[in-house]
Scaffold this active site. Sequence first.
Site, PDB file in Angstrom:
ATOM      1  N   TYR A   1     -27.147 -34.924  -7.331  1.00 24.56           N
ATOM      2  CA  TYR A   1     -27.906 -34.009  -8.189  1.00 24.56           C
ATOM      3  C   TYR A   1     -27.000 -32.893  -8.702  1.00 24.56           C
ATOM      4  O   TYR A   1     -26.933 -32.641  -9.913  1.00 24.56           O
ATOM      5  CB  TYR A   1     -29.079 -33.417  -7.410  1.00 24.56           C
ATOM      6  CG  TYR A   1     -29.779 -32.289  -8.132  1.00 24.56           C
ATOM      7  CD1 TYR A   1     -30.708 -32.555  -9.129  1.00 24.56           C
ATOM      8  CD2 TYR A   1     -29.515 -30.954  -7.818  1.00 24.56           C
ATOM      9  CE1 TYR A   1     -31.349 -31.520  -9.804  1.00 24.56           C
ATOM     10  CE2 TYR A   1     -30.151 -29.917  -8.485  1.00 24.56           C
ATOM     11  CZ  TYR A   1     -31.060 -30.202  -9.475  1.00 24.56           C
ATOM     12  OH  TYR A   1     -31.687 -29.181 -10.150  1.00 24.56           O
TER      13      TYR A   1
ATOM     14  N   LYS B   1     -25.836 -32.283 -12.560  1.00 22.36           N
ATOM     15  CA  LYS B   1     -26.204 -31.035 -13.233  1.00 22.36           C
ATOM     16  C   LYS B   1     -24.964 -30.342 -13.775  1.00 22.36           C
ATOM     17  O   LYS B   1     -25.001 -29.722 -14.848  1.00 22.36           O
ATOM     18  CB  LYS B   1     -26.950 -30.107 -12.271  1.00 22.36           C
ATOM     19  CG  LYS B   1     -28.343 -30.581 -11.884  1.00 22.36           C
ATOM     20  CD  LYS B   1     -29.317 -30.583 -13.050  1.00 22.36           C
ATOM     21  CE  LYS B   1     -29.809 -29.203 -13.389  1.00 22.36           C
ATOM     22  NZ  LYS B   1     -30.881 -29.226 -14.428  1.00 22.36           N
TER      23      LYS B   1
END
Length: 393
Positions: free
Chosen positions: A152, A156
């Site tokens: 994640y 990002k």
Amino acid sequence: MDSHKSPKETVLITGGGGYFGFRLGCALNLLGVHVILFDISHPAQTIPEGIRFILGDIRCLSDIENAFQGVDVACVFHIASYGMSGREQLNRSLIEEINVGGTDNILQACRRRGVPRLVYTSTFNVIFGGQVIRNGDESLPYLPLHLHPDHYSRTKSIAEKKVLSANGTALERGGGVLSTCALRPAGIYGPGEQRHLPRIVSYIEKGLFRFVYGDPKSLVEFVHVDNLVQAHILASEALKANKGHIAAGQPYFISDGRPVNNFEFFRPLVEGLGYKFPSTRLPLTLIYCFAFLTEMTHFILGRLYNFQPFLTRTEVYKTGVTHYFSLEKARKELGYEAQPFDLQEAVEWFKAHGHGRRPGSCDSKCLVWDGLVILLVVTVVLVWLLPSVILSM
């Protein structure tokens, strides 16, 4: 966004069905802005009059472009993402499809449809990966991608770079260029928050919250949902020509501006619901090893049983390692001023929804979980020491 200046301005919010996206949409609607919420799931709350909801997937470019049909969108707030915490954090393929592929689609749609402004909701994690950071600022380099403990955070970071690199690119419709910025928020909280607080309350009610860990002097940050709403509205304004496009191409850290020990932050929630705050403190390395073993177990068994990990490695870092950032740039360039909030609103929300300790409700569970905590400690210690014992034989 002043309703007198731009009463007919239209914005589109990806992830508008989620907690923060919906809250942002409602705030903009009250300012006289036309709001389109775009999400793969409907909001849990009733959609106010004047707000339009469109069901769609950011992985599908045609879904996004259909949302732009018949309107001139002045700003996109790109909030939608996947894999922030828990078992979602372990689904690498879906994380990449949404966080990277979805962002590519949003950027392409903005260029094709002539959208002049894009505000991207990023995360502290593009910089932080377990290292101590005290009062860091936007001059800090991105954490190298291979050092991120989870996909994640890695995706990002990739997506934020794409968004900021797209600043100044020519629009295919209407002339002009695309102005972009990225906001890096701390962990979000507030009444009705749907991700972190319910998970914590669930652990408390199941008797799982029996210990804390790490240095009691470690400091982290949080951001109340309404402070984050304020920051996004200010960022959108700061991308306009009348503000000199001051935010164009820029990242900003956003928080409440009050570093606090993670567990002390949640003490009012624990005690406010009638539970005892734990006095046992375990070493951070022990919990990190347990999180690592949990992730490995999920990797092996996840397809058969997609269980919810108690903690992931990233969550251990986020909750137990000092990292907080200066708000000076956001104050100076956006005019951001964090308002004071606490968890009392959230406590009242949970009480109103039937949560809270009942006499005798936890005693037997607590005995069971105390035994499991002891078993956890013994297991991790054995796994940690076993290679050394074997080598010494």
